[in-house]
Scaffold this motif. Sequence first.
Motif, PDB file in Angstrom:
ATOM      1  N   GLN A 183       0.834  -1.214   0.000  1.00 34.46           N
ATOM      2  CA  GLN A 183       0.000   0.000   0.000  1.00 34.46           C
ATOM      3  C   GLN A 183       0.861   1.254   0.000  1.00 34.46           C
ATOM      4  N   GLU A 184       2.127   1.157   0.458  1.00 35.59           N
ATOM      5  CA  GLU A 184       3.046   2.299   0.400  1.00 35.59           C
ATOM      6  C   GLU A 184       3.708   2.432  -0.974  1.00 35.59           C
ATOM      7  N   LEU A 185       3.740   1.333  -1.720  1.00 39.95           N
ATOM      8  CA  LEU A 185       4.525   1.284  -2.956  1.00 39.95           C
ATOM      9  C   LEU A 185       3.685   1.588  -4.183  1.00 39.95           C
ATOM     10  N   PHE A 186       2.404   1.229  -4.133  1.00 40.08           N
ATOM     11  CA  PHE A 186       1.529   1.373  -5.289  1.00 40.08           C
ATOM     12  C   PHE A 186       0.298   2.178  -4.883  1.00 40.08           C
ATOM     13  N   GLY A 187      -0.136   3.048  -5.785  1.00 41.23           N
ATOM     14  CA  GLY A 187      -1.345   3.803  -5.530  1.00 41.23           C
ATOM     15  C   GLY A 187      -2.569   2.911  -5.615  1.00 41.23           C
ATOM     16  N   PRO A 188      -3.746   3.464  -5.288  1.00 38.62           N
ATOM     17  CA  PRO A 188      -4.987   2.688  -5.362  1.00 38.62           C
ATOM     18  C   PRO A 188      -5.247   2.144  -6.764  1.00 38.62           C
ATOM     19  N   ASP A 189      -4.705   2.840  -7.774  1.00 44.19           N
ATOM     20  CA  ASP A 189      -4.880   2.379  -9.152  1.00 44.19           C
ATOM     21  C   ASP A 189      -3.810   1.376  -9.567  1.00 44.19           C
ATOM     22  N   GLY A 190      -2.898   1.030  -8.663  1.00 41.55           N
ATOM     23  CA  GLY A 190      -1.867   0.046  -8.949  1.00 41.55           C
ATOM     24  C   GLY A 190      -0.608   0.616  -9.567  1.00 41.55           C
ATOM     25  N   ARG A 191      -0.557   1.891  -9.800  1.00 40.28           N
ATOM     26  CA  ARG A 191       0.632   2.478 -10.412  1.00 40.28           C
ATOM     27  C   ARG A 191       1.745   2.623  -9.364  1.00 40.28           C
ATOM     28  N   PRO A 192       2.990   2.404  -9.775  1.00 38.19           N
ATOM     29  CA  PRO A 192       4.089   2.590  -8.820  1.00 38.19           C
ATOM     30  C   PRO A 192       4.134   4.023  -8.318  1.00 38.19           C
ATOM     31  N   GLY A 193       4.383   4.172  -7.019  1.00 39.33           N
ATOM     32  CA  GLY A 193       4.429   5.498  -6.430  1.00 39.33           C
ATOM     33  C   GLY A 193       5.706   6.250  -6.781  1.00 39.33           C
ATOM     34  N   PRO A 194       5.753   7.549  -6.507  1.00 48.23           N
ATOM     35  CA  PRO A 194       6.928   8.367  -6.848  1.00 48.23           C
ATOM     36  C   PRO A 194       8.224   7.853  -6.235  1.00 48.23           C
ATOM     37  N   ASP A 195       8.174   7.370  -5.008  1.00 46.42           N
ATOM     38  CA  ASP A 195       9.394   6.863  -4.382  1.00 46.42           C
ATOM     39  C   ASP A 195       9.930   5.637  -5.136  1.00 46.42           C
ATOM     40  N   VAL A 196       9.024   4.803  -5.607  1.00 46.24           N
ATOM     41  CA  VAL A 196       9.436   3.566  -6.283  1.00 46.24           C
ATOM     42  C   VAL A 196      10.191   3.865  -7.567  1.00 46.24           C
ATOM     43  N   VAL A 197       9.748   4.846  -8.302  1.00 44.89           N
ATOM     44  CA  VAL A 197      10.343   5.123  -9.613  1.00 44.89           C
ATOM     45  C   VAL A 197      11.337   6.285  -9.575  1.00 44.89           C
ATOM     46  N   ALA A 198      11.685   6.757  -8.388  1.00 39.91           N
ATOM     47  CA  ALA A 198      12.601   7.896  -8.302  1.00 39.91           C
ATOM     48  C   ALA A 198      13.963   7.573  -8.908  1.00 39.91           C
ATOM     49  N   CYS A 199      14.390   6.314  -8.823  1.00 39.77           N
ATOM     50  CA  CYS A 199      15.714   5.942  -9.321  1.00 39.77           C
ATOM     51  C   CYS A 199      15.694   5.504 -10.778  1.00 39.77           C
ATOM     52  N   VAL A 200      14.515   5.434 -11.384  1.00 37.37           N
ATOM     53  CA  VAL A 200      14.392   4.838 -12.717  1.00 37.37           C
ATOM     54  C   VAL A 200      14.819   5.841 -13.787  1.00 37.37           C
ATOM     55  N   PRO A 201      15.725   5.444 -14.693  1.00 41.87           N
ATOM     56  CA  PRO A 201      16.094   6.335 -15.804  1.00 41.87           C
ATOM     57  C   PRO A 201      14.969   6.442 -16.821  1.00 41.87           C
ATOM     58  N   GLU A 202      15.208   7.201 -17.878  1.00 43.10           N
ATOM     59  CA  GLU A 202      14.153   7.462 -18.856  1.00 43.10           C
ATOM     60  C   GLU A 202      14.525   6.918 -20.224  1.00 43.10           C
ATOM     61  N   GLY A 203      13.484   6.697 -21.040  1.00 40.64           N
ATOM     62  CA  GLY A 203      13.657   6.358 -22.444  1.00 40.64           C
ATOM     63  C   GLY A 203      14.523   5.144 -22.658  1.00 40.64           C
ATOM     64  N   GLY A 204      15.415   5.242 -23.653  1.00 38.77           N
ATOM     65  CA  GLY A 204      16.269   4.120 -24.006  1.00 38.77           C
ATOM     66  C   GLY A 204      17.354   3.825 -23.005  1.00 38.77           C
ATOM     67  N   LYS A 205      17.482   4.647 -21.954  1.00 39.04           N
ATOM     68  CA  LYS A 205      18.441   4.366 -20.897  1.00 39.04           C
ATOM     69  C   LYS A 205      17.936   3.269 -19.954  1.00 39.04           C
ATOM     70  N   ARG A 206      16.635   3.037 -19.939  1.00 40.60           N
ATOM     71  CA  ARG A 206      16.088   1.991 -19.070  1.00 40.60           C
ATOM     72  C   ARG A 206      16.604   0.621 -19.511  1.00 40.60           C
TER      73      ARG A 206
END
Length: 794
Positions: free
Chosen positions: A340-363
């Motif tokens: 419940q801390e990691l995913f919103g009610p809609d199931g999307r990853p929360g801001p903290d979860v994806v804070a370290c994730v790069p963008e685009g083709g760097k992923r």
Amino acid sequence: MTEKAVHQDAPALTDEELRTLDAHWRAANYLAAGQIYLMANPLLTEPLRAEHIKPRLLGHWGTSPGLNLVYTHLNRVIKARDLDVLCVWGPGHGGPAVLAGSWLEGSYSETYPDVSRDAAGMGRLFRQFSFPGGVPSHVAPETPGSIHEGGELGYSLAHAYGAAFDNPDLLVACVIGDGEAETGPLATSWHSTKFLDPVHDGAVLPILHLNGYKIANPTVLSRLPEDELDALLRGYGHDPLYVEGDDPAEVHRALAAALDESLDRIARAQRAARAEGTAERPAWPMIVLRTPKGWTGPAEVDGEPVEGTWRAHQVPLAGVRDNPAHLRQLEQWLRSYRPQELFGPDGRPGPDVVACVPEGGKRLGASPHANGGLLVRALPIPSLDDFAVPVDKPGTTLHEPTRVLGSLLRQVMADTRESRNFRLVGPDETASNRLQAVFDASGKAWQAATLPVDEHLDRHGRVLEILSEHLCQGWLEGYLLTGRHGLFSCYEAFVHIVDSMVNQHIKWLKTSRTLSWRAPVASLNYLLTSHVWRQDHNGFSHQDPGFVDHVLNKSPEVVRVYLPPDANTLLSVADHALRSRDYVNVIVAGKQPCFDWLTMEQARDHCARGAGIWDWAGTENGGEPDVVLACAGDVPTQEVLAAAQLLRRHLPGLAVRVVNVVDMTRLLPRDDHPHGMGDFEYDGLFTADKPVIFAYHGYPWLIHRLAYRRTGHGNLHVRGYKESGTTTTPFDMVVRNDLDRYRLVMDVIDRVPGLAVRAAAVRQAMADARTRHQAWIRAHGTDLPEVADWTWEG
């Protein structure tokens, strides 16, 4: 932490960075466990019930937390340093972790829009895993960001180095499981440090994940004394950094420090080589990551320890649908990640979860290097006419086919000097296989010590030689799957060493062809030479033509097998193979002097047909043949033509048709292979009712297997290798296996109606010639002059 655990000199992780990294890791662990167990209730919005659990629990939990940890921390350094990173995930059955990481970063949903990054998509992600109609438990072709199938262990590090060659801006991280580290191919792969050019190649960062256990036993490296393990890795050429523990915060900080230190060392080594001209081979960093197997999972089940033991390898809680206590324990385990801390009610990853994730083709899941067909460029292949041998009359001049091909490859190597997108690999046999002309354009890659007597060693070379067929294969697979071209040259008998590896690559290509998002890559091309019929000097141990049989058992849309009979047909076949995509092409050709049969123009036409009548060699004169002499392979072709000449001399009234087969898959029915012949075409070539004497390069039963459904199969008699080999003369090899010209003439007399009586004297003369041969070689040690000095006299 051990005494050798890395200490960070740069600023440590901030509390905020630690918090967000741990959030990503917990989310990935939750998703990995959910894939193994859940088919409903993905966010645990209601109490867990038996009907939420999959009826068959498949997958592997033990390796997943460690892989998730690496994924999390690679995200951090990619984003912080703006890196291009490809990760090769070596541990078997690590699929849940890599699928979790790619789903969290969004690359999975971009590749598969129906598995959206929300609650509905999470439910599909869970349900599809190891489920009918879903995805496998390995890191497979279906997994975005992957070039490595984790089903068979041992090839990850070789693939990683193959991806790094000629990719100067790429970092290839390679997670090596400690079970995988026990395999022969992986043990040899550590020596790739002696071939990695810090100027033109990228870097490989091995991450040896020691979680202590395989399926049921401890792993060797995890039980080595620390000093012994350190000495082993340093002996391989690495400068290892150690991260160890079971406290998440401490391990996060230590792994972040180890990665930063490793990347700083890599940058310094590359800068020294590229900007300062340093020629000394670096001691490349690597990370030894020691964490518990099944970390963060159930500590005990039914009173037995699980976390940190072999019991965590697969499914730690197996009876959850039937055992209420296990179901409660599973729910406690999943809720321990605090979804419940990691995913919103809609199931999307929360801001903290994806804070370290790069963008685009760097992923990691979106790296174009993991979808090499997006990067591949056409290989510049010069005109074959510039390398063709002149043929004024068939069967009167001789050339070494592979030496002729070597001149073509030299030009390809020269024309790719700037693009650096072609490599020749082989186990110490480039010159032995007569391809040494390539050294005029590129030497042999070598970063270790050199001596004045050494030849063709080159710090920047693109010819790769090491006496390990496994490593050659793995390097080339990694090179091809990241968008480049290459050729693997090998002695025919010893290519069997990679039987299992080519299986996996064929499966990869077969699956990739079904994925619209995977672009076609350059084909894996084998040149098999030093073959069975001209290994008379090395003897029985070097005589085995069975790789063709092995490959032709595999997916017909992927495999191709060619047996060019002379130098010009070898050029034509090689040209086709090097231009092709998504195939495994096996070319078998001799390196010894071989008769020239076809002009370049004739060779092109013949290879395009794949199989055809050689009118000039037969005596049917536009009528219906009495017998068909068929051949596939250079030595069988020579013996068939010598037999045809004998028949022309001794039985001038016999109508003989000569058929040569270059493309072995042409013998299959069209329904079984894209190159196969329809029945009318096959019967037109081989006839439906006349005897066919087929001289074949390999094991004779393969021809029967390919042609067993044909109308005239009952009339087909095949001669080939039947495991009768030794150190002897070249012609004695064919006599020993009943493939010689005299035996073929005897076969014709035995099988054409009416000849047994009418040509009895001819048959007797052929048998006498075989007897005379046996006496001659024992007296003189050479073949009969009538054989050694034979030329075509059509």
